[in-house]
Design a protein around this motif. Structure first.
Motif, PDB file in Angstrom:
ATOM      1  N   ARG A  68       5.462  -0.123   1.475  1.00 16.53           N
ATOM      2  CA  ARG A  68       4.530   0.154   0.367  1.00 16.53           C
ATOM      3  C   ARG A  68       5.295   0.431  -0.923  1.00 16.53           C
ATOM      4  O   ARG A  68       4.855   0.048  -2.009  1.00 16.53           O
ATOM      5  N   ARG A  69       6.444   1.091  -0.800  1.00 15.03           N
ATOM      6  CA  ARG A  69       7.242   1.378  -1.983  1.00 15.03           C
ATOM      7  C   ARG A  69       7.814   0.087  -2.578  1.00 15.03           C
ATOM      8  O   ARG A  69       7.917  -0.044  -3.801  1.00 15.03           O
TER       9      ARG A  69
ATOM     10  N   PRO B 189      11.372   5.785   0.637  1.00 16.34           N
ATOM     11  CA  PRO B 189       9.921   5.918   0.444  1.00 16.34           C
ATOM     12  C   PRO B 189       9.535   6.822  -0.722  1.00 16.34           C
ATOM     13  O   PRO B 189       8.391   6.779  -1.198  1.00 16.34           O
TER      14      PRO B 189
ATOM     15  N   ARG C 200      -0.065  -9.972   4.303  1.00 13.83           N
ATOM     16  CA  ARG C 200      -0.919  -9.190   3.403  1.00 13.83           C
ATOM     17  C   ARG C 200      -0.594  -9.379   1.928  1.00 13.83           C
ATOM     18  O   ARG C 200      -1.480  -9.248   1.075  1.00 13.83           O
ATOM     19  N   GLU C 201       0.664  -9.676   1.625  1.00  8.89           N
ATOM     20  CA  GLU C 201       1.083  -9.681   0.223  1.00  8.89           C
ATOM     21  C   GLU C 201       1.199 -11.070  -0.391  1.00  8.89           C
ATOM     22  O   GLU C 201       1.418 -11.178  -1.594  1.00  8.89           O
TER      23      GLU C 201
ATOM     24  N   LYS D 123       6.383  -2.746  -2.763  1.00  6.78           N
ATOM     25  CA  LYS D 123       5.318  -3.338  -3.577  1.00  6.78           C
ATOM     26  C   LYS D 123       5.272  -2.696  -4.959  1.00  6.78           C
ATOM     27  O   LYS D 123       5.147  -3.393  -5.976  1.00  6.78           O
ATOM     28  N   GLU D 124       5.394  -1.373  -5.026  1.00  6.13           N
ATOM     29  CA  GLU D 124       5.353  -0.670  -6.310  1.00  6.13           C
ATOM     30  C   GLU D 124       6.557  -1.021  -7.183  1.00  6.13           C
ATOM     31  O   GLU D 124       6.419  -1.224  -8.392  1.00  6.13           O
TER      32      GLU D 124
ATOM     33  N   TYR E 261       3.794  -7.772   6.219  1.00  6.79           N
ATOM     34  CA  TYR E 261       4.019  -7.751   4.769  1.00  6.79           C
ATOM     35  C   TYR E 261       3.743  -9.124   4.171  1.00  6.79           C
ATOM     36  O   TYR E 261       3.048  -9.251   3.157  1.00  6.79           O
TER      37      TYR E 261
ATOM     38  N   HIS F  30       7.037   1.626   7.312  1.00  3.46           N
ATOM     39  CA  HIS F  30       5.768   1.216   6.691  1.00  3.46           C
ATOM     40  C   HIS F  30       5.632   1.848   5.305  1.00  3.46           C
ATOM     41  O   HIS F  30       5.182   1.190   4.355  1.00  3.46           O
ATOM     42  N   ALA F  31       6.041   3.102   5.184  1.00  2.00           N
ATOM     43  CA  ALA F  31       6.007   3.754   3.869  1.00  2.00           C
ATOM     44  C   ALA F  31       6.968   3.060   2.912  1.00  2.00           C
ATOM     45  O   ALA F  31       6.673   2.882   1.727  1.00  2.00           O
TER      46      ALA F  31
END
Length: 245
Positions: free
Chosen positions: A45-46, A219, A92-93, A48-49, A89, A41-42
């Protein structure tokens, strides 16, 4: 002539296509006493960045290795959790990817994936097909050898059907049958987590790619570190088998 330092590398030499083996999610979680899925999950999120950083860094194409054909060997709990994460993912994205002009493609064999996940993948590709910003390719149930085998079967079928003369098959023919037929070959392949192997990723396409094996767990791989890796790439001399003038 002196070579420029990593901090002053020529930005015009930024790789057009970067492929990333996102390794280290599970270890990142275990180092913190958490279940491996927390690391995944972490890692999401990475992603996305990193995707958001691509336009400013000059990267047009980003391909990420999300799940390999060998990853089915992991525990049933981890595999099921990863499949749920992929759905989450996408759910949500999707709107953010549309708004940020990201075009999404998936590569890999979809036959073994859940039909509901495949439907979501198909829909995301359709909804972002008109986007002209970052081209994000997600390798899901992907393996380089599996891809070449599937491409060869399609090529053989066309030969058998009389659509392709075997005498005209060359090293420029097979790429037209690969999952990545619409993409340029990667200029740079990055693997995080300190492992120095390519793990069956983009075997054909990466024949002349530059490689970076870095110790950072996925991550923890920030856009700032991504920028540093790209700058180091700018200092490399790519000869593609030729001798410099």
């Amino acid at each position: 002539m002196a070579r420029s330092s990593p901090e002053t590398a020529d930005k015009d030499k930024t790789p057009r296509h970067v492929a990333i083996i996102m390794d280290g999610n599970g270890r990142w979680a275990q180092m913190r006493g958490r279940p491996r899925l927390v690391g995944h999950h972490a890692g999401a999120r990475r992603v996305k960045e990193i995707v958001r950083s691509c336009p400013d860094l000059g990267v047009e194409y980003l391909t990420i290795f999300a799940f390999s054909t060998e990853n089915w060997k992991r525990t049933q709990t981890e595999v099921a959790g990863l499949m749920k994460l992929f759905k989450r993912y996408i759910r949500r994205e999707t709107q953010s990817l549309i708004d940020e002009n990201v075009r999404v493609r998936f590569i890999g064999d979809r036959v073994r994936l859940e039909p509901s996940l495949v439907d979501m993948m198909d829909n995301l590709e359709l909804l972002t097909a008109g986007n002209a910003g970052t081209h994000l390719t997600i390798a899901l149930n992907y393996g380089g050898r599996d891809e070449v085998a599937r491409a060869t079967r399609r090529l053989a079928h066309d030969v058998a059907a009389g659509k392709l003369d075997p005498r005209h098959v060359s090293d420029e023919t097979l790429p037209k049958y690969l999952d990545t037929c619409l993409l340029p070959d990667p200029d740079l392949v990055i693997r995080t987590s300190g492992e120095a192997r390519i793990s069956n990723f983009l075997l054909w396409q990466s024949a002349y790619a530059e490689y970076e094996f870095i110790d950072t767990l996925w991550p923890d791989f920030t856009p700032a570190e991504f920028d540093k890796v790209l700058r180091r790439f700018g200092n490399r001399e790519r000869r593609f088998g030729a001798v410099p003038a």
